[in-house]
Write a protein that holds these residues in place. Sequence first.
Motif, PDB file in Angstrom:
ATOM      1  N   LEU A 199      42.922  20.943  77.784  1.00 22.35           N
ATOM      2  CA  LEU A 199      41.714  20.136  77.992  1.00 22.35           C
ATOM      3  C   LEU A 199      41.994  18.678  78.369  1.00 22.35           C
ATOM      4  O   LEU A 199      41.323  18.108  79.224  1.00 22.35           O
ATOM      5  N   ALA A 200      42.992  18.064  77.739  1.00 18.30           N
ATOM      6  CA  ALA A 200      43.191  16.632  77.955  1.00 18.30           C
ATOM      7  C   ALA A 200      43.987  16.338  79.222  1.00 18.30           C
ATOM      8  O   ALA A 200      44.132  15.189  79.619  1.00 18.30           O
ATOM      9  N   TYR A 208      45.869   9.811  71.504  1.00 15.00           N
ATOM     10  CA  TYR A 208      45.691   9.728  70.061  1.00 15.00           C
ATOM     11  C   TYR A 208      45.361  11.120  69.510  1.00 15.00           C
ATOM     12  O   TYR A 208      44.348  11.710  69.877  1.00 15.00           O
ATOM     13  N   ILE A 264      43.577   7.582  78.071  1.00 15.22           N
ATOM     14  CA  ILE A 264      44.392   8.743  78.440  1.00 15.22           C
ATOM     15  C   ILE A 264      44.900   8.596  79.871  1.00 15.22           C
ATOM     16  O   ILE A 264      46.067   8.866  80.162  1.00 15.22           O
ATOM     17  N   PHE A 305      42.551   3.030  71.127  1.00 21.98           N
ATOM     18  CA  PHE A 305      42.338   4.179  71.990  1.00 21.98           C
ATOM     19  C   PHE A 305      40.982   4.094  72.712  1.00 21.98           C
ATOM     20  O   PHE A 305      40.646   4.944  73.525  1.00 21.98           O
ATOM     21  N   ASN A 355      37.908   3.956  71.228  1.00 18.71           N
ATOM     22  CA  ASN A 355      36.787   4.606  70.563  1.00 18.71           C
ATOM     23  C   ASN A 355      36.432   3.844  69.291  1.00 18.71           C
ATOM     24  O   ASN A 355      37.109   3.952  68.284  1.00 18.71           O
ATOM     25  N   LYS A 387      37.007  18.217  63.143  1.00 14.28           N
ATOM     26  CA  LYS A 387      35.907  17.388  63.613  1.00 14.28           C
ATOM     27  C   LYS A 387      36.255  16.709  64.929  1.00 14.28           C
ATOM     28  O   LYS A 387      35.447  16.679  65.846  1.00 14.28           O
ATOM     29  N   ASN A 388      37.472  16.185  65.035  1.00 13.19           N
ATOM     30  CA  ASN A 388      37.795  15.356  66.192  1.00 13.19           C
ATOM     31  C   ASN A 388      38.885  15.898  67.095  1.00 13.19           C
ATOM     32  O   ASN A 388      39.195  15.305  68.110  1.00 13.19           O
ATOM     33  N   GLY A 389      39.490  17.002  66.699  1.00 10.51           N
ATOM     34  CA  GLY A 389      40.637  17.443  67.471  1.00 10.51           C
ATOM     35  C   GLY A 389      40.382  18.646  68.358  1.00 10.51           C
ATOM     36  O   GLY A 389      40.888  18.721  69.466  1.00 10.51           O
ATOM     37  N   LYS A 407      36.767   3.371  76.720  1.00 16.21           N
ATOM     38  CA  LYS A 407      36.540   4.743  76.268  1.00 16.21           C
ATOM     39  C   LYS A 407      37.850   5.515  76.347  1.00 16.21           C
ATOM     40  O   LYS A 407      38.751   5.161  77.110  1.00 16.21           O
ATOM     41  N   PRO A 408      37.950   6.598  75.551  1.00 14.23           N
ATOM     42  CA  PRO A 408      39.211   7.337  75.475  1.00 14.23           C
ATOM     43  C   PRO A 408      39.707   7.838  76.832  1.00 14.23           C
ATOM     44  O   PRO A 408      40.922   7.869  77.060  1.00 14.23           O
ATOM     45  N   SER A 409      38.789   8.212  77.736  1.00 12.04           N
ATOM     46  CA  SER A 409      39.263   8.741  79.020  1.00 12.04           C
ATOM     47  C   SER A 409      40.091   7.690  79.751  1.00 12.04           C
ATOM     48  O   SER A 409      41.068   8.022  80.427  1.00 12.04           O
ATOM     49  N   LEU A 464      42.098   4.168  66.550  1.00 13.47           N
ATOM     50  CA  LEU A 464      40.916   4.485  67.351  1.00 13.47           C
ATOM     51  C   LEU A 464      40.495   3.294  68.207  1.00 13.47           C
ATOM     52  O   LEU A 464      40.106   3.454  69.364  1.00 13.47           O
ATOM     53  N   LYS A 471      48.054  20.069  72.564  1.00 14.98           N
ATOM     54  CA  LYS A 471      47.215  19.442  73.583  1.00 14.98           C
ATOM     55  C   LYS A 471      47.801  18.109  74.013  1.00 14.98           C
ATOM     56  O   LYS A 471      47.870  17.798  75.203  1.00 14.98           O
ATOM     57  N   TRP A 472      48.264  17.336  73.023  1.00 10.69           N
ATOM     58  CA  TRP A 472      48.758  16.001  73.366  1.00 10.69           C
ATOM     59  C   TRP A 472      50.162  16.034  73.928  1.00 10.69           C
ATOM     60  O   TRP A 472      50.540  15.202  74.733  1.00 10.69           O
TER      61      TRP A 472
END
Lengths: 397, 515
Positions: free
Chosen positions: B368-369, B346, B340, B311, B313, B353-355, B335-337, B308, B422-423
């Motif tokens: 989305l990503a 990641y 990416i 990444f 975060n 919760k996070n995915g 930040k993650p953006s 994290l 997604k990834w």
Amino acid sequence: MDDNRARGLPGEVWALLKGNIRNYAMYLALMALFILFTILTDGAFITARNLTNLINQTGYVAVMACGMTLVLIIQQIDLSIGYVAGFLGACAATLLSRGVAVPLVLPLILLAGIAIGSLEGLIIGKVGVPAFVTTLACQFIFRGMLSLVTESTGTILVKSDAFNQISNGFLPPVFRMGPMHGLSLVVGALSIALIVWSRLRARRDLKKYRFRTTSAPVFWATLLLFAAVIGVLSYVLANYRGVSWTIVVVVLVAFVYDFMMRRTRLGRHIYGMGGNREAALLSGVDTQKILLFVFASMGMLAGLGGVLFTSRLQSATPTSGSGFELDAIASCYIGGVSTSGGIGKVTNSIIGSFVIMSLTNGLNLMGVGITYQYVIKGIIFILAVAFDVRSRAKKAI
Amino acid sequence: MADIILEMRGISKSFPGVKALDRVNFRVKRGEIHCLVGENGAGKTTLMKVLSGVHPYGTYEGDIVLNGEVQRFHGIRDSEGASIAIISQELALIPDLTIYENIFFGHELMKGRLVDWHRTILESEKILKKVRLDVNPTTKVGALRVGAQQLVEIAKTLSKNAKIIILDEPTSSLNEEDSDNLLRLLRELRDDGATIIMISHRLREVVKIADTVTVLRDGTTVCSLDASEKKITEREIIRHMVGREIENIYPKRERRPSDAVLFEVRNFSARNPSTGRSVLKNVSLNVRRGEIVGLAGLMGAGRTELALALFGNTPGYRIASGEVFLEGAPVRFSKPSEAIAAGVAYASEDRKKNGLILIQDICFNITLANLRSLLKGIVIDRNEEVVQANRYKEDLRIKAPSIQQTVLNLSGGNQQKTSLAKWLFARPKLLILDEPTRGIDVGAKYEIYTIMNELVKSGMSIIMISSELMEILGMSDRIYVMSEGAITGELDARDATEEGIMEFATNTKEAVANG
Ligand SMILES: Nc1ncnc2c1ncn2[C@@H]1O[C@H](COP(=O)(O)OP(=O)(O)OP(=O)(O)O)[C@@H](O)[C@H]1O
Ligand SMILES: [Mg+2]
């Protein structure tokens, strides 16, 4: 789809109503109110004059409900918009009374709205003060500011005719068809054509993607109903004074926001952030930026709402704007925005605002005092949210 | 005839567009450990939800027969009344409450009209001893490791005097040590007379512990294998599960990562400013182009925190020092953006919760990503989006009627696949996978491994965090081992062993020296 076929058409209609009661609730509510008030007012409610009035009254709530939809989708709230709208409306009135031209006043007010919204967004996002607290405090601040602006003169009258046209004027009567407002009929016909075309296209795409679609009879029936409602409405309006500028403004705002939410990356990010903030952040959604954007847009639309309202009354008073936030929030919930965020459509929120304003309008016609109206609206508000929560809870199982 | 405590006869259950269970028969003997296995979406969780009243009587067809009597459970309270307790795929503890409050939540011990806290704590201590959890019952549940939380869940079912205990993938988020402890405990409970039904995708532990194994496929019972007469093998189970032989669990691949370093971390440290505790201690590692780097360690070793932090975060802690290089250039993502956009992705271990955006559909989540790649001007190209989402749904065999299905309604494993999709669609240069195969069936695992191999072949690099040592050994080119926030060892996968990794993973001495 398979189950639907097995049960036949009535089965499908029933399943559609039962499964999506949440999505149709606002139409049902609107219809019920129309019938109820038409009966209670001996038809005064359904006259062309009153319908035109109703639409022009709804304008400011409708645009603010658009912005509020985004705010609620990302699980925030904005309680300040009522007095922000009131304050900005009074500013507009003051500028106009000092002789500033309308084409200059409008962008200035919208920019001021953006500035106010961004400031709130920064306090919420960067500093971390909860939206509830920040915007409640701003409600007080702008209530004070509104008093300040209107202190010396009391009510500020707006004498600019161009400005007052925004919420009271109509499309010019370029040509007439018999006794009717020709341009309005043309606009009505064009919107029907546009809706039929876009629905057909959407259906074609769904088929192409092999997604769920409603069966042909149901599809055509709903489409026909829509077209008929718009047709009748424009016919009625054309017989009176035609399409008002308020309709134009609301349709424009609705179109832009609907497009943004459904077709752009920004819209997806807003829905994503509302559905699960943490997951959206880790998927590359810049949640800080989105929050700022959503509040800035809310501020801008509060400014627009203030303009519409001031123009409608042709004046700004020390109490303008009070309670607008509740009307806007109620519109959204009636229009199906989820109380837990992530779900909602701006177009439905606008229908919701018509529900709220039909209520106001009808009660006014019946001569019910403002005090009782507050009580009734409060109860309706709670009922709308209760209905939302219950119907979603049932679906989750 | 054997003593049958529970029989489910001809159970059918449908959801809109999905027939989840189709006349399933399921018989459980008294006092056995009965494992329920099957591919993702086979209907295991649904069957257990029917049994425990989560899907109430009337929403399914068929009979539940308990001790010879047909039961009608209208809710989870009814099934608990009949001494059936379920520990669901997602733990249902309240993190802000203490252990003893959680254990007796919903059936508090009363003295008159008040809760008898004194007795509650004493009873909790007794039960905790039974499940061999050596912590003070006044600890908050949120402060416990997942393994310990799992034990609290079991303690909770014991406090309800459950005779039949259902566990839905209890070990999927545990490391080997915690899993072994849990399995040992389940055996003890069985020997004390409890009947245990366990769903698991970890076939190794299934063959170790099961008295009977029932296999579900596409909502029907394939067979019930008795392990008391003859030992069952993993191969046999797999054959019944997927309907064909699977030769290798880990697909072969030519290992030839290039020498070019793609990603490098030097002396990376982070600490929690409020407690002053070091979270990451002087971490250095590198990843070459086309390489799969395994990151092993025990639960809480700091692997997820490291991922994290890299990444961008870092909630709750600060990066104190260190440098990060991507393709030779120094980077620092705030930040993650940003990460990416630079090509680092990641995939979280906690999909719910996070995915995932659970209330949205499969298509929304997959794209989305990387919406940017679908833009035509400022508009998302819906056509292309549907094509891409369908492609990944098929590639990963996500089981759903269409990409319009809400992710909330998918089975656990299919949710995990959606999160991975997604990834994969984001096509990063460096993909950090945190427990990528948690809760995924053997067949799908193989597919995911194959996809990972294809990705690295095309030049992508992967860091894989996993608590399954077999997976780390089977898939990695190189392995780093972490312990207490520091890297304690680096091994070449060709000559690494499970024991070798465990030695580094428990090596706290060196970790302290390094930090
Ligand atoms: N609430 C629901 N609505 C619609 N479909 C559902 C719902 N719950 C489960 N399903 C569907 O039923 C099927 C069986 O799901 P179930 O959760 O029982 O699978 P599972 O065997 O537990 O899989 P996994 O190993 O991935 O957890 C899946 O295809 C799933 O998509
Ligand atoms: Mg499951």
